[in-house]
Design a protein around this motif. Structure first.
Motif, mmCIF file in Angstrom:
data_model
loop_
_atom_site.group_PDB
_atom_site.id
_atom_site.type_symbol
_atom_site.label_atom_id
_atom_site.label_comp_id
_atom_site.label_asym_id
_atom_site.label_seq_id
_atom_site.Cartn_x
_atom_site.Cartn_y
_atom_site.Cartn_z
ATOM 1 N N UNK A 1 10.132 59.676 14.642
ATOM 2 C CA UNK A 1 8.871 60.157 15.189
ATOM 3 C C UNK A 1 8.194 59.077 16.028
ATOM 4 N N UNK A 2 8.170 57.846 15.531
ATOM 5 C CA UNK A 2 7.545 56.762 16.284
ATOM 6 C C UNK A 2 8.295 56.502 17.590
ATOM 7 N N UNK A 3 9.615 56.537 17.526
ATOM 8 C CA UNK A 3 10.420 56.329 18.739
ATOM 9 C C UNK A 3 10.156 57.429 19.755
ATOM 10 N N UNK A 4 10.114 58.667 19.290
ATOM 11 C CA UNK A 4 9.862 59.788 20.198
ATOM 12 C C UNK A 4 8.510 59.649 20.878
ATOM 13 N N UNK A 5 7.492 59.291 20.116
ATOM 14 C CA UNK A 5 6.157 59.137 20.701
ATOM 15 C C UNK A 5 6.139 58.027 21.744
ATOM 16 N N UNK A 6 6.754 56.898 21.441
ATOM 17 C CA UNK A 6 6.779 55.780 22.384
ATOM 18 C C UNK A 6 7.520 56.157 23.661
ATOM 19 N N UNK A 7 8.671 56.802 23.513
ATOM 20 C CA UNK A 7 9.491 57.140 24.682
ATOM 21 C C UNK A 7 8.871 58.267 25.491
ATOM 22 N N UNK A 8 8.231 59.223 24.840
ATOM 23 C CA UNK A 8 7.540 60.278 25.582
ATOM 24 C C UNK A 8 6.390 59.694 26.393
ATOM 25 N N UNK B 1 6.087 56.766 27.647
ATOM 26 C CA UNK B 1 6.545 55.894 28.739
ATOM 27 C C UNK B 1 7.476 56.586 29.718
ATOM 28 N N UNK B 2 7.835 57.841 29.467
ATOM 29 C CA UNK B 2 8.847 58.524 30.286
ATOM 30 C C UNK B 2 8.371 58.728 31.718
ATOM 31 N N UNK B 3 9.300 58.583 32.675
ATOM 32 C CA UNK B 3 9.030 58.938 34.076
ATOM 33 C C UNK B 3 9.297 60.431 34.202
ATOM 34 N N UNK B 4 8.261 61.215 34.078
ATOM 35 C CA UNK B 4 8.382 62.659 34.011
ATOM 36 C C UNK B 4 8.690 63.282 35.367
ATOM 37 N N UNK B 5 8.625 62.471 36.445
ATOM 38 C CA UNK B 5 8.850 63.010 37.791
ATOM 39 C C UNK B 5 10.332 63.163 38.109
ATOM 40 N N UNK B 6 11.213 62.519 37.351
ATOM 41 C CA UNK B 6 12.647 62.640 37.612
ATOM 42 C C UNK B 6 13.129 64.045 37.302
ATOM 43 N N UNK B 7 14.133 64.483 38.033
ATOM 44 C CA UNK B 7 14.680 65.824 37.858
ATOM 45 C C UNK B 7 15.164 66.022 36.426
ATOM 46 N N UNK B 8 14.676 67.066 35.800
ATOM 47 C CA UNK B 8 15.098 67.393 34.446
ATOM 48 C C UNK B 8 14.391 66.622 33.358
ATOM 49 N N UNK B 9 13.555 65.647 33.720
ATOM 50 C CA UNK B 9 12.908 64.811 32.700
ATOM 51 C C UNK B 9 11.918 65.610 31.862
ATOM 52 N N UNK B 10 11.174 66.501 32.500
ATOM 53 C CA UNK B 10 10.199 67.298 31.765
ATOM 54 C C UNK B 10 10.895 68.183 30.740
ATOM 55 N N UNK B 11 11.976 68.819 31.174
ATOM 56 C CA UNK B 11 12.722 69.684 30.260
ATOM 57 C C UNK B 11 13.322 68.869 29.114
ATOM 58 N N UNK B 12 13.803 67.673 29.411
ATOM 59 C CA UNK B 12 14.397 66.834 28.379
ATOM 60 C C UNK B 12 13.369 66.437 27.326
ATOM 61 N N UNK B 13 12.189 65.997 27.769
ATOM 62 C CA UNK B 13 11.159 65.585 26.819
ATOM 63 C C UNK B 13 10.650 66.773 26.009
ATOM 64 N N UNK B 14 10.528 67.920 26.669
ATOM 65 C CA UNK B 14 10.093 69.117 25.956
ATOM 66 C C UNK B 14 11.093 69.501 24.878
ATOM 67 N N UNK B 15 12.378 69.449 25.212
ATOM 68 C CA UNK B 15 13.412 69.814 24.257
ATOM 69 C C UNK B 15 13.431 68.860 23.073
#
Length: 229
Positions: free
Chosen positions: A18-25, A27-41
């Motif tokens: 859970x802590x890793x997911x929160x940190x990576x979400x 800091x994620x570059x959400x503008x990259x193709x497919x990044x939004x879908x990946x983080x949502x999943x």
């Protein structure tokens, strides 16, 4: 001999992820193709896992708790109300993220991040209650034979693939001695399959964790990598 703890190891794995997911979400570059879908999943997969975990606890642990310590069981039931609401909000935010227009993505990402952290806040309180109220009640009112039976029933309900997933989720978060004890018990239970099983179960460990585990088990790392499942 250590007390039988039905919660400790799996909860440590959940906290770490859970802590890793929160940190990576966050800091994620959400503008990259497919990044939004990946983080949502990833968020949706986490809430699904936590719901399934709650079902397992209710099936294998909390029936005994209700019989022996009903007040502790009632406290856990109350926690589920807050948890369910937090899970629902996170799921809604996650499902909407991939379709968010580009100019609104930064705020949508942060809203998802906040929803995830609300889940973490509620879930940490729930884990604390299980570990400091429910488990001591079971130690007081149930014997080792009954607690062993709970563990055996749960393990018997898991397919080999599910059991392997359980190990991969849990092992990285445990201290070396505990990790080695669990790994030793697993490989000793399947004579002739030790190499492949150990290699498969340790895929989520860091290089340093793997090396320490093989040292603690008294086997070379090459032995664990001889056979892939």
């Amino acid at each position: 001999m250590p007390k039988i703890d039905l919660y400790r190891n799996v909860h440590m794995g959940q906290r770490a992820r859970l802590f890793t997911l929160a940190t990576e979400l966050g800091a994620a570059d959400i503008t990259h193709s497919g990044a939004a879908a990946e983080q949502a999943e990833r968020c949706l997969a986490m809430t699904q896992e936590l719901r399934e975990h709650a079902d397992h606890e209710d099936t294998f642990i909390h029936q005994l708790l209700r019989e022996r310590a009903p007040e502790a069981a009632d406290a856990l039931d109350a926690e589920h109300i807050r948890l369910d609401a937090a899970f629902t909000t996170l799921d809604e935010q996650a499902r909407s993220l991939p379709g968010t227009p580009a100019d609104a993505l930064p705020e949508a990402q942060h809203a998802l991040y906040l929803a995830l952290n609300e889940v973490i806040s509620a879930y940490l309180a729930h884990l604390h209650l299980e570990e400091t109220v429910a488990m001591p009640a079971l130690w007081q009112y149930a014997g080792d034979t009954e607690l062993d039976a709970v563990l055996a029933a749960f393990r018997g309900s898991r397919t080999p693939e599910e059991a392997l997933t359980d190990l991969r989720r849990m092992l990285p978060a445990l201290p070396p001695a505990v990790r080695a004890a669990i790994a030793r018990g697993v490989v000793e239970a399947v004579p002739g399959q030790e190499a492949g099983l150990l290699a498969a179960a340790t895929t989520t460990l860091s290089l340093g964790q793997r090396q320490r585990l093989y040292e603690d088990l008294g086997v070379p790392e090459a032995w664990a990598l001889q056979v892939q499942p």
